[in-house]
Design a protein around this motif. Structure first.
Motif, PDB file in Angstrom:
ATOM      1  N   THR A 222      34.888  45.896  44.925  1.00 24.67           N
ATOM      2  CA  THR A 222      33.605  45.473  45.476  1.00 24.67           C
ATOM      3  C   THR A 222      32.654  45.075  44.365  1.00 24.67           C
ATOM      4  O   THR A 222      31.998  44.043  44.419  1.00 24.67           O
ATOM      5  N   ASN A 223      32.557  45.920  43.288  1.00 24.11           N
ATOM      6  CA  ASN A 223      31.682  45.593  42.173  1.00 24.11           C
ATOM      7  C   ASN A 223      32.115  44.297  41.502  1.00 24.11           C
ATOM      8  O   ASN A 223      31.294  43.513  41.052  1.00 24.11           O
ATOM      9  N   ALA A 224      33.416  44.102  41.414  1.00 25.41           N
ATOM     10  CA  ALA A 224      33.930  42.873  40.809  1.00 25.41           C
ATOM     11  C   ALA A 224      33.496  41.665  41.629  1.00 25.41           C
ATOM     12  O   ALA A 224      33.126  40.620  41.084  1.00 25.41           O
ATOM     13  N   LYS A 225      33.529  41.812  42.948  1.00 25.05           N
ATOM     14  CA  LYS A 225      33.108  40.722  43.832  1.00 25.05           C
ATOM     15  C   LYS A 225      31.620  40.428  43.646  1.00 25.05           C
ATOM     16  O   LYS A 225      31.211  39.264  43.622  1.00 25.05           O
ATOM     17  N   CYS A 226      30.827  41.480  43.520  1.00 23.99           N
ATOM     18  CA  CYS A 226      29.387  41.294  43.313  1.00 23.99           C
ATOM     19  C   CYS A 226      29.128  40.557  42.010  1.00 23.99           C
ATOM     20  O   CYS A 226      28.312  39.634  41.946  1.00 23.99           O
ATOM     21  N   ASP A 227      29.829  40.978  40.948  1.00 30.88           N
ATOM     22  CA  ASP A 227      29.648  40.336  39.646  1.00 30.88           C
ATOM     23  C   ASP A 227      30.050  38.866  39.699  1.00 30.88           C
ATOM     24  O   ASP A 227      29.383  38.003  39.116  1.00 30.88           O
ATOM     25  N   LYS A 228      31.148  38.584  40.412  1.00 27.92           N
ATOM     26  CA  LYS A 228      31.611  37.209  40.511  1.00 27.92           C
ATOM     27  C   LYS A 228      30.598  36.350  41.253  1.00 27.92           C
ATOM     28  O   LYS A 228      30.318  35.202  40.862  1.00 27.92           O
ATOM     29  N   TYR A 229      30.024  36.908  42.317  1.00 33.74           N
ATOM     30  CA  TYR A 229      29.006  36.147  43.050  1.00 33.74           C
ATOM     31  C   TYR A 229      27.796  35.879  42.171  1.00 33.74           C
ATOM     32  O   TYR A 229      27.267  34.760  42.146  1.00 33.74           O
ATOM     33  N   LEU A 230      27.347  36.893  41.420  1.00 32.85           N
ATOM     34  CA  LEU A 230      26.179  36.710  40.558  1.00 32.85           C
ATOM     35  C   LEU A 230      26.442  35.642  39.499  1.00 32.85           C
ATOM     36  O   LEU A 230      25.541  34.887  39.129  1.00 32.85           O
TER      37      LEU A 230
END
Length: 249
Positions: free
Chosen positions: A149-157
């Motif tokens: 989930t954190n990886a997905k957030c970072d990728k979106y940012l």
């Protein structure tokens, strides 16, 4: 002593919402160049305490969103606008900020009540889910473990600016329907249209920004799900596929 009705308090709160948005827009317009932006970033560097996130801020409105996501700036906590105003040296922002603080101080209890009610309405997680989350965090200890989930957030940012630019170019005249699918209320959509009557891209940008602001940085994966679903419901699966591709690169 004359009592103020609930309806009157609600009217004051709604006006404060508009004034808060206007205060942010005035500050944004006063940030004329890169030098002003860098000064603003430096003025809140200690509060944000993340050089990585500050380096990603390339526009004044991005800085405001970051402050709001970290609960450093809100309708009830406008103090950092005052600090930014000192950096921007704008009489318009100074006057608006002084008036805003005066009104907030006078009606704080009522405004806080409606503000918290709105927050509860926007938060789609149940109290039980929140309690479960707290228990899991407690069991995991003080050091959070990395997760997909954190990886997905970072990728979106990382891709946020590209996503916004794509949607500003491609969503077009159906921006209101798209906004409704993003759970943006009709009242907010009308305000956005009123502020940007001759700028379609600005309308789309504000709608995206408003929708995203309902999520903290570490829950932006939920916003991405809603965003992709909104594109699908708007019959723009082509844009959905493009954004999915961006987030997989």
């Amino acid at each position: 002593m004359e009592r103020i009705s609930v309806q009157d308090h609600r009217a004051v709160y709604e006006q404060m919402c508009k004034d808060y948005l206007n205060l942010k827009l005035l500050a944004q317009h006063a940030c004329h160049d890169r030098e002003h932006l860098e000064r603003c970033k430096n003025s809140v560097r200690e509060e944000i305490y993340s050089c990585r996130k500050l380096c990603r801020v390339t526009e004044f409105d991005h800085l405001v969103v970051l402050l709001e996501q970290r609960n450093l700036l809100s309708l009830l906590k406008p103090e950092l606008i005052g600090r930014l105003e000192l950096v921007l040296d704008s009489k318009d922002v100074a006057c608006a900020f002084q008036s805003y603080q005066s009104m907030l101080s006078t009606h704080y209890a009522a405004i806080r009540r409606f503000y918290l009610e709105d927050l509860r309405h926007r938060d789609r997680r149940t109290l039980l889910e929140k309690e479960v989350e707290k228990i899991k965090l407690h069991e995991a200890g003080d050091t959070p473990k990395p997760s997909p989930t954190n990886a997905k957030c970072d990728k979106y940012l990382q891709q946020r600016d590209n996503v916004y630019s794509l949607l500003q170019l491609e969503v077009g005249k159906n921006w209101k329907a798209f906004g409704r699918f993003l759970n943006v209320s009709p009242a907010v959509l009308e305000e956005v249209e009123e502020r940007n009557r001759h700028d379609l891209k600005a309308r789309i940008y504000e709608v995206l920004q408003y929708a995203e602001m309902q999520f903290a940085n570490d829950t932006l994966d939920r916003f991405v799900v809603i965003l992709l679903k909104a594109l699908e419901n708007s019959r723009r699966k082509d844009l959905k596929r493009k954004i999915e591709s961006m987030l997989q690169e």
